[in-house]
Design a protein around this motif. Sequence first.
Motif, PDB file in Angstrom:
ATOM      1  N   ARG A  82      68.294  -7.771 -26.085  1.00 19.19           N
ATOM      2  CA  ARG A  82      68.042  -8.546 -24.879  1.00 19.19           C
ATOM      3  C   ARG A  82      67.803  -7.698 -23.635  1.00 19.19           C
ATOM      4  NH1 ARG A  82      72.936 -12.760 -26.453  1.00 19.19           N
ATOM      5  NH2 ARG A  82      71.778 -13.822 -28.105  1.00 19.19           N
ATOM      6  N   GLY A  83      67.854  -6.384 -23.780  1.00 26.14           N
ATOM      7  CA  GLY A  83      67.683  -5.510 -22.634  1.00 26.14           C
ATOM      8  C   GLY A  83      66.240  -5.375 -22.207  1.00 26.14           C
ATOM      9  N   PRO A  84      65.998  -4.687 -21.090  1.00 30.46           N
ATOM     10  CA  PRO A  84      64.637  -4.517 -20.576  1.00 30.46           C
ATOM     11  C   PRO A  84      63.740  -3.747 -21.548  1.00 30.46           C
ATOM     12  CG  PRO A  84      66.282  -3.903 -18.930  1.00 30.46           C
ATOM     13  CD  PRO A  84      67.013  -4.083 -20.217  1.00 30.46           C
ATOM     14  N   GLN A  85      62.462  -3.848 -21.326  1.00 32.40           N
ATOM     15  CA  GLN A  85      61.481  -3.164 -22.162  1.00 32.40           C
ATOM     16  C   GLN A  85      61.713  -1.653 -22.137  1.00 32.40           C
ATOM     17  OE1 GLN A  85      59.178  -4.672 -23.990  1.00 32.40           O
ATOM     18  NE2 GLN A  85      58.299  -2.775 -24.787  1.00 32.40           N
ATOM     19  N   ARG A  89      78.948  -7.904 -20.561  1.00 34.19           N
ATOM     20  CA  ARG A  89      77.617  -7.783 -21.165  1.00 34.19           C
ATOM     21  C   ARG A  89      76.516  -8.188 -20.182  1.00 34.19           C
ATOM     22  NH1 ARG A  89      76.699 -11.198 -24.511  1.00 34.19           N
ATOM     23  NH2 ARG A  89      78.632 -12.437 -24.521  1.00 34.19           N
ATOM     24  N   ALA A  90      76.795  -9.188 -19.355  1.00 37.25           N
ATOM     25  CA  ALA A  90      75.826  -9.566 -18.323  1.00 37.25           C
ATOM     26  C   ALA A  90      75.634  -8.431 -17.323  1.00 37.25           C
ATOM     27  CB  ALA A  90      76.290 -10.836 -17.611  1.00 37.25           C
ATOM     28  N   PHE A  91      76.719  -7.766 -16.969  1.00 37.30           N
ATOM     29  CA  PHE A  91      76.651  -6.615 -16.060  1.00 37.30           C
ATOM     30  C   PHE A  91      75.771  -5.517 -16.651  1.00 37.30           C
ATOM     31  CE2 PHE A  91      78.456  -2.446 -14.885  1.00 37.30           C
ATOM     32  CZ  PHE A  91      78.325  -2.486 -13.503  1.00 37.30           C
ATOM     33  N   VAL A  92      75.957  -5.239 -17.934  1.00 39.86           N
ATOM     34  CA  VAL A  92      75.142  -4.214 -18.600  1.00 39.86           C
ATOM     35  C   VAL A  92      73.664  -4.552 -18.478  1.00 39.86           C
ATOM     36  CG1 VAL A  92      74.547  -3.212 -20.840  1.00 39.86           C
ATOM     37  CG2 VAL A  92      76.951  -3.478 -20.200  1.00 39.86           C
ATOM     38  N   LEU A  93      73.293  -5.786 -18.829  1.00 42.39           N
ATOM     39  CA  LEU A  93      71.886  -6.179 -18.787  1.00 42.39           C
ATOM     40  C   LEU A  93      71.341  -6.172 -17.360  1.00 42.39           C
ATOM     41  CD1 LEU A  93      71.801  -9.073 -21.416  1.00 42.39           C
ATOM     42  CD2 LEU A  93      71.178  -6.665 -21.722  1.00 42.39           C
ATOM     43  N   GLY A 113      79.103  -3.485 -33.251  1.00 41.92           N
ATOM     44  CA  GLY A 113      77.826  -3.531 -32.564  1.00 41.92           C
ATOM     45  C   GLY A 113      77.623  -4.680 -31.610  1.00 41.92           C
ATOM     46  N   VAL A 114      78.689  -5.327 -31.141  1.00 47.38           N
ATOM     47  CA  VAL A 114      78.500  -6.445 -30.210  1.00 47.38           C
ATOM     48  C   VAL A 114      77.669  -6.021 -29.010  1.00 47.38           C
ATOM     49  CG1 VAL A 114      79.682  -7.986 -28.591  1.00 47.38           C
ATOM     50  CG2 VAL A 114      80.539  -7.745 -30.928  1.00 47.38           C
ATOM     51  N   TYR A 115      78.041  -4.908 -28.365  1.00 50.63           N
ATOM     52  CA  TYR A 115      77.292  -4.436 -27.203  1.00 50.63           C
ATOM     53  C   TYR A 115      75.950  -3.836 -27.621  1.00 50.63           C
ATOM     54  CZ  TYR A 115      80.888  -4.978 -23.557  1.00 50.63           C
ATOM     55  OH  TYR A 115      81.782  -5.480 -22.656  1.00 50.63           O
ATOM     56  N   SER A 116      75.951  -3.008 -28.652  1.00 53.27           N
ATOM     57  CA  SER A 116      74.708  -2.335 -29.057  1.00 53.27           C
ATOM     58  C   SER A 116      73.660  -3.336 -29.513  1.00 53.27           C
ATOM     59  CB  SER A 116      74.997  -1.325 -30.167  1.00 53.27           C
ATOM     60  OG  SER A 116      75.702  -0.206 -29.679  1.00 53.27           O
ATOM     61  N   VAL A 117      74.064  -4.290 -30.338  1.00 46.53           N
ATOM     62  CA  VAL A 117      73.118  -5.279 -30.843  1.00 46.53           C
ATOM     63  C   VAL A 117      72.606  -6.164 -29.717  1.00 46.53           C
ATOM     64  CG1 VAL A 117      72.895  -7.334 -32.303  1.00 46.53           C
ATOM     65  CG2 VAL A 117      73.998  -5.278 -33.203  1.00 46.53           C
ATOM     66  N   SER A 118      73.507  -6.709 -28.911  1.00 45.39           N
ATOM     67  CA  SER A 118      73.080  -7.649 -27.874  1.00 45.39           C
ATOM     68  C   SER A 118      72.241  -6.952 -26.807  1.00 45.39           C
ATOM     69  CB  SER A 118      74.293  -8.347 -27.245  1.00 45.39           C
ATOM     70  OG  SER A 118      75.153  -7.421 -26.609  1.00 45.39           O
ATOM     71  N   THR A 119      72.571  -5.710 -26.470  1.00 37.51           N
ATOM     72  CA  THR A 119      71.810  -4.997 -25.443  1.00 37.51           C
ATOM     73  C   THR A 119      70.437  -4.589 -25.961  1.00 37.51           C
ATOM     74  OG1 THR A 119      73.868  -4.169 -24.468  1.00 37.51           O
ATOM     75  CG2 THR A 119      71.831  -3.029 -23.872  1.00 37.51           C
ATOM     76  N   ALA A 120      70.386  -4.086 -27.180  1.00 33.83           N
ATOM     77  CA  ALA A 120      69.092  -3.699 -27.746  1.00 33.83           C
ATOM     78  C   ALA A 120      68.181  -4.905 -27.903  1.00 33.83           C
ATOM     79  CB  ALA A 120      69.295  -3.008 -29.089  1.00 33.83           C
TER      80      ALA A 120
END
Length: 291
Positions: A120-123, A90-94, A111-118
């Motif tokens: 905490r991801g970039p603008q 997940r850190a790699f994704v971000l 949704g572990v990846y979808s929720v956390s990325t949406a």
Amino acid sequence: MTQLSGRGALDAPFGSLKPGAAMRAMLALARGRRLAPGARSWVRRRVRRMMPPDEIDIVVEGLSFRVSPRDNKDGFDLAAKHRLPEAEERAFVLDQLQPGDLFVDIGANLGVYSVSTAARGPQGIHVVAFEPHPVSQPRLALNLAANGLTDRVTIEPVAVGPTRGTTTLWANASGNAGRASLHAFDGDRSLGFDVDIVPLAERLADYSAPVGVLKIDIEGFEDQALLPYVDSVPRERWPRAIVAETTHAHLWQRDLIQGLLERGYTRAATTAENVMLILSGAPTAPLNTPR
């Protein structure tokens, strides 16, 4: 559409489904902080089988999830361990996402990846979450809504494969909805769901933004979903970075990782269950420590 199990209703407000005393006791046992790792794994497997079929609402690392610990291993792990899985991935994704990118999550499950990325991801990023399972998909939708992320994520309720059509998504014999597969590889898979299957190139043609990162975890069907995509679209439409599960690589018809390496990807990191790849020559961020 299949309804959720136990006492969890799709329209129940988030926070209203708290674990009962019996479930809290079982989760505390599964947490097993004083147990040796081998014993802890043994205890967790048996506790999950004895769980009541209830939906519960939990908050893990500041993110909200409705889960059923008995019928989904990711849900059980979230409730028992109180942490999100696959921290390095997940850190790699971000790290690799850039403002305005797409993050494509193939096999989104709860949704572990979808929720956390949406969250905490970039603008300006947008998440495209593929999840055809008729139980996991409404849970994914509810978890996105519980975190206020509906506008940042599009759910594609289809399987991904080499051709368009209808296929069978087989339920896991152990009751783990997160391990449903287009391969009937796990003994007695008597329960199957008819789902639509669509080539990735066809579905992603609806999105104009670049694919910054793609994560794929579909129980041994990864090669048939991803290699046809990179074979059929221009290189500028390829994901700049990929997280691919390798647990069921023995089911691949073609070696996915070797195929991607031959097409210009390089291996950035490997974990027990996944490989992380970066497209050579694409603008990327350095690989940082897990967050």
